[in-house]
Motif scaffolding. Sequence first.
Motif, PDB file in Angstrom:
ATOM      1  N   UNK A   1      62.087  45.515  53.498  1.00  0.00           N
ATOM      2  CA  UNK A   1      60.678  45.502  53.195  1.00  0.00           C
ATOM      3  C   UNK A   1      60.237  44.055  52.984  1.00  0.00           C
ATOM      4  N   UNK A   2      59.121  43.706  53.558  1.00  0.00           N
ATOM      5  CA  UNK A   2      58.593  42.336  53.424  1.00  0.00           C
ATOM      6  C   UNK A   2      57.889  42.167  52.094  1.00  0.00           C
ATOM      7  N   UNK A   3      58.131  41.026  51.463  1.00  0.00           N
ATOM      8  CA  UNK A   3      57.426  40.737  50.221  1.00  0.00           C
ATOM      9  C   UNK A   3      56.026  40.237  50.566  1.00  0.00           C
ATOM     10  N   UNK A   4      55.071  40.413  49.672  1.00  0.00           N
ATOM     11  CA  UNK A   4      53.713  39.937  49.950  1.00  0.00           C
ATOM     12  C   UNK A   4      53.666  38.409  50.036  1.00  0.00           C
ATOM     13  N   UNK A   5      52.802  37.925  50.883  1.00  0.00           N
ATOM     14  CA  UNK A   5      52.613  36.484  51.036  1.00  0.00           C
ATOM     15  C   UNK A   5      51.703  36.019  49.906  1.00  0.00           C
ATOM     16  N   UNK A   6      52.094  34.939  49.243  1.00  0.00           N
ATOM     17  CA  UNK A   6      51.294  34.435  48.136  1.00  0.00           C
ATOM     18  C   UNK A   6      50.205  33.492  48.655  1.00  0.00           C
ATOM     19  N   UNK A   7      49.195  33.286  47.837  1.00  0.00           N
ATOM     20  CA  UNK A   7      48.126  32.351  48.182  1.00  0.00           C
ATOM     21  C   UNK A   7      48.704  30.953  48.377  1.00  0.00           C
ATOM     22  N   UNK A   8      49.645  30.578  47.561  1.00  0.00           N
ATOM     23  CA  UNK A   8      50.280  29.254  47.674  1.00  0.00           C
ATOM     24  C   UNK A   8      50.920  29.089  49.057  1.00  0.00           C
ATOM     25  N   UNK A   9      51.589  30.138  49.542  1.00  0.00           N
ATOM     26  CA  UNK A   9      52.216  30.074  50.855  1.00  0.00           C
ATOM     27  C   UNK A   9      51.165  29.986  51.965  1.00  0.00           C
TER      28      UNK A   9
END
Length: 165
Positions: A1-9
């Motif tokens: 499962x893919x982790x959510x992409x953060x705003x920082x990324x």
Amino acid sequence: MNRPVTLQEILQAKITSLEEMAGQLKGLSELKGSIADDAQNSLDPEQFRQKAMEHKRDAFAALAAKYILEEVVVAARTKAEQIALMRHYVLEFGQEMRRKAKLSDSLADGDPQKWEIDEDGFQASFVVSTLNSILSDVAPEPPHYLSPPSTAHPTMARRLGQVLS
């Protein structure tokens, strides 16, 4: 499962993308400038010079957006602060863009200041467009919150002009 992409990324990826874009546009500008200067060239040199100037302008605009993301937005401590700062700069650079458009409209086409004012307006519009594209992905509601005066940076558009000069 893919982790959510953060705003920082997302912001870091956008910074990298803008830096690469600026480098490519600078290279195109130099190439087209060389073609225009080539005496053997049978094509219209003025057309190449104009395109070279446009690529250079676009490169500066990409660097302006990158600067805003690096120096201000990424430095914010929380996602809420980052979003608030992006919204603040959308407003600030949007106002700068409108001021430059009004000033440009008031000048004659042959006025030597008109080109520089148009370039400044283009850079402001590029910053607004870049920030709005990020905001539409991470905070899709309309921008209704402005930074309180204690965190606002009211002279960023002018400081940016000095940095890029």
